[in-house]
Design a protein around this motif. Structure first.
Motif, mmCIF file in Angstrom:
data_model
loop_
_atom_site.group_PDB
_atom_site.id
_atom_site.type_symbol
_atom_site.label_atom_id
_atom_site.label_comp_id
_atom_site.label_asym_id
_atom_site.label_seq_id
_atom_site.Cartn_x
_atom_site.Cartn_y
_atom_site.Cartn_z
ATOM 1 N N VAL A 1 0.822 -1.217 0.000
ATOM 2 C CA VAL A 1 0.000 0.000 0.000
ATOM 3 C C VAL A 1 0.855 1.267 0.000
ATOM 4 C CG1 VAL A 1 -1.744 1.316 1.248
ATOM 5 C CG2 VAL A 1 -1.973 -1.167 1.046
ATOM 6 N N PRO A 2 1.804 1.421 0.942
ATOM 7 C CA PRO A 2 2.640 2.634 0.889
ATOM 8 C C PRO A 2 3.431 2.741 -0.413
ATOM 9 C CG PRO A 2 2.898 1.524 2.994
ATOM 10 C CD PRO A 2 2.146 0.588 2.108
ATOM 11 N N GLY A 3 3.862 1.591 -0.959
ATOM 12 C CA GLY A 3 4.626 1.624 -2.194
ATOM 13 C C GLY A 3 3.816 2.169 -3.360
ATOM 14 N N VAL A 4 2.561 1.700 -3.481
ATOM 15 C CA VAL A 4 1.706 2.176 -4.569
ATOM 16 C C VAL A 4 1.343 3.644 -4.364
ATOM 17 C CG1 VAL A 4 -0.552 1.918 -5.665
ATOM 18 C CG2 VAL A 4 0.793 -0.105 -5.103
ATOM 19 N N VAL A 5 1.094 4.039 -3.114
ATOM 20 C CA VAL A 5 0.757 5.435 -2.831
ATOM 21 C C VAL A 5 1.933 6.348 -3.194
ATOM 22 C CG1 VAL A 5 0.278 7.101 -0.992
ATOM 23 C CG2 VAL A 5 -0.949 4.925 -1.051
ATOM 24 N N CYS A 6 3.139 5.962 -2.783
ATOM 25 C CA CYS A 6 4.323 6.765 -3.112
ATOM 26 C C CYS A 6 4.542 6.818 -4.609
ATOM 27 C CB CYS A 6 5.559 6.185 -2.422
ATOM 28 S SG CYS A 6 5.615 6.427 -0.636
ATOM 29 N N LEU A 7 4.318 5.691 -5.289
ATOM 30 C CA LEU A 7 4.492 5.652 -6.734
ATOM 31 C C LEU A 7 3.530 6.614 -7.425
ATOM 32 C CD1 LEU A 7 5.147 2.463 -8.800
ATOM 33 C CD2 LEU A 7 3.592 4.184 -9.669
ATOM 34 N N CYS A 8 2.267 6.604 -7.006
ATOM 35 C CA CYS A 8 1.271 7.498 -7.626
ATOM 36 C C CYS A 8 1.579 8.959 -7.322
ATOM 37 C CB CYS A 8 -0.133 7.131 -7.123
ATOM 38 S SG CYS A 8 -0.741 5.549 -7.728
ATOM 39 N N ALA A 9 2.060 9.234 -6.101
ATOM 40 C CA ALA A 9 2.389 10.613 -5.734
ATOM 41 C C ALA A 9 3.534 11.143 -6.588
ATOM 42 C CB ALA A 9 2.751 10.686 -4.253
ATOM 43 N N ILE A 10 4.586 10.347 -6.718
ATOM 44 C CA ILE A 10 5.739 10.789 -7.506
ATOM 45 C C ILE A 10 5.373 10.864 -8.980
ATOM 46 C CG2 ILE A 10 8.056 10.124 -8.261
ATOM 47 C CD1 ILE A 10 8.530 9.131 -5.395
ATOM 48 N N ALA A 11 4.497 9.957 -9.445
ATOM 49 C CA ALA A 11 4.034 10.011 -10.839
ATOM 50 C C ALA A 11 3.295 11.315 -11.109
ATOM 51 C CB ALA A 11 3.134 8.817 -11.139
ATOM 52 N N SER A 12 2.488 11.766 -10.153
ATOM 53 C CA SER A 12 1.736 13.011 -10.320
ATOM 54 C C SER A 12 2.673 14.216 -10.402
ATOM 55 C CB SER A 12 0.745 13.194 -9.163
ATOM 56 O OG SER A 12 -0.178 12.124 -9.115
ATOM 57 N N VAL A 13 3.644 14.248 -9.490
ATOM 58 C CA VAL A 13 4.603 15.357 -9.501
ATOM 59 C C VAL A 13 5.410 15.343 -10.800
ATOM 60 C CG1 VAL A 13 6.611 16.370 -8.351
ATOM 61 C CG2 VAL A 13 4.758 15.383 -6.987
ATOM 62 N N SER A 14 5.818 14.145 -11.220
ATOM 63 C CA SER A 14 6.614 14.024 -12.434
ATOM 64 C C SER A 14 5.826 14.462 -13.673
ATOM 65 C CB SER A 14 7.079 12.570 -12.594
ATOM 66 O OG SER A 14 7.790 12.389 -13.791
ATOM 67 N N THR A 15 4.547 14.103 -13.732
ATOM 68 C CA THR A 15 3.724 14.497 -14.875
ATOM 69 C C THR A 15 3.605 16.010 -14.954
ATOM 70 O OG1 THR A 15 2.449 12.438 -14.703
ATOM 71 C CG2 THR A 15 1.464 14.240 -15.976
#
Length: 461
Positions: A74-88
């Motif tokens: 769960v934390p891994g997917v949340v962190c991945l989505c957060a960084i994906a949003s910032v990166s986009t």
């Protein structure tokens, strides 16, 4: 009349001899692009999409399993989505900045506009691309180790990967290597989904103990130490740290204003694949995942995915090597006629750049031979500094003065967001570098791990 026509023809011939061939286009970065030299601005939307996806979805996907195992599902997917949003968002800012400032080719040029000569040197992406190329050489050597069952010393495989990458990365324009991006992307996708299917049909991971009934030990939530968690988050940054390469990609499009749509499609597809592949394989393998991810299905099966993905691993290296070489090439010859002319100086400088970058990357791949350690260090030390902070600064550079006179709610929110991106990037850079160095030191003291300049098989991490 015929005499007049002959005179006009002679005048055109003389003008051609005096001024050279007619320019195909006049570019703020490359100057006059003619038929006699390389056409740097030859990228369309489909080619741009392939380059963006291959720049992002290459080496990053190979580390997703290690990230989930460290942080928890769960934390891994949340962190991945957060960084994906910032990166986009950061990558979107690149497109708008390029359109407003056509003279910008790379992130160093943008930093020069904002901070002067110090910014140009501080945010030069050359070092980052050298390290990224080093990780590409390392992953390619891992693939060769896996395919050949460690047929020879790993250092030899790193050298082979370097020679092949040097030859292909010496193609001068991104438009001419976009076909390799499609091939590489397809190979990587097929390979990772093959591993995903394989672990789903197996009764147990091959490295799991056989003395009991297998039940996956995946963790929804994990409690890693700070020095363990930060390198994992830095590796997520690295999975999206193709950002500095998006400036050259946009610059070599025929129409940079069409950059946004390929970006959004590519980022959405990359994030969906990261989550799908990572969650499924980690669910079935638990703590017995491999890093890189292609080894998670076991020694026998991993040869097939590594064989299929081999072109994709090479292409990832080619693209990053090309970015690094083009950065130095334009620093050396920018503003001169040799940038677009097939002169001896042009070719000598270009091939010299690709050779020096290849040699430097070879030293890095051989000096830090553990894949997860290398990419976490790159993501922390260089990835955040070039993927987060500059983009926040670019938005403020373009919008601060105009919005401050009559601030609106929207301007205030976007300004606050830009500042948050800058501050979070600074934190991840410092903390992630510390955690990565701690892990590298600890790994070097473990007898079972490969050491610098080692011949040990590095495909069983």
């Amino acid at each position: 009349m015929s005499g007049l026509s002959e005179a006009e023809g002679g005048l055109e011939e003389n003008l051609s001899k005096t001024h050279g061939p007619p320019a195909l286009t006049q570019d703020a970065v490359f100057g006059e692009i003619t038929e006699e030299g390389p056409n740097y601005q030859n990228g369309g939307r489909l080619g741009t999409m392939a380059l963006i996806m291959k720049t992002q979805f290459g080496l990053g996907v190979l580390a997703i399993l290690w990230i989930l195992n460290t942080l928890g599902l769960v934390p891994g997917v949340v962190c991945l989505c957060a960084i994906a949003s910032v990166s986009t968002w950061a990558n979107y800012v690149i497109g708008t900045f390029k359109v407003r400032h056509p003279e910008v080719y790379g992130i160093n040029d943008a930093a020069s506009l904002m901070f002067g000569r110090i910014g140009r040197e501080l945010f030069g992406a050359g070092v980052y691309w050298i390290f990224a190329t080093g990780s590409g050489l390392l992953s390619t050597s891992i693939g060769l180790d896996a395919i050949s069952s460690h047929g020879t010393c790993t250092a030899v495989f790193v050298a082979v990967a370097a020679i092949v990458s040097f030859a292909l990365a010496s193609i001068r324009t991104l438009g001419k290597i976009k076909w390799t991006a499609w091939v590489g992307l397809g190979c990587i996708l097929v390979a990772v989904f093959m591993v995903t299917i394989a672990v789903g049909v197996q009764n147990r991971p091959p490295t799991a103990p056989n003395d009991s009934i297998w039940v996956s030990d995946y963790k929804l939530f994990s409690i890693p130490s700070f020095s363990e968690a930060i390198p994992a988050i830095s590796s997520i940054v690295y999975a999206y740290a193709g950002t500095p390469g998006f400036f050259p990609i946009a610059s070599e499009m025929r129409d940079p204003s069409l950059y946004t749509r390929p970006l959004l499609i590519s980022h959405g597809a990359v994030t969906a694949n990261y989550i799908t592949v990572g969650v499924v394989i980690y669910y079935y393998c638990g703590s017995y995942v491999a890093s890189p991810a292609l080894g998670s299905a076991g020694t026998l099966i991993k040869k097939i995915p590594y064989g299929i993905s081999f072109p994709g691993l090479v292409v990832s290296t080619i693209i990053t090597l090309h970015f690094a070489s083009k950065y130095i090439f334009l620093r050396l010859l920018g503003g001169s006629e040799h940038v677009t002319a097939n002169s001896f100086k042009h070719w000598a400088t270009w091939l010299g750049c690709t050779f020096v970058i290849t040699a430097s990357s070879y030293l890095i791949a051989s000096g830090i031979p553990i894949f997860s350690n290398l990419i976490s260090l790159i993501g922390a030390l260089l990835g955040t500094a070039l993927s987060f902070q500059p983009m926040g600064c670019m938005w403020l550079y373009d919008n601060w003065k105009s919005g401050r006179e009559r601030p609106t709610v929207r301007w205030t929110l976007r300004t606050s967001w830009s500042i948050v991106v800058i501050l979070s990037g600074c934190f991840l850079m410092v903390a992630g570098t510390y955690g990565s160095i701690v892990n590298i030191i600890a790994s070097s003291k473990t007898p079972s791990n490969a050491s610098a300049w080692s011949c040990v098989d590095n495909s069983n991490s």
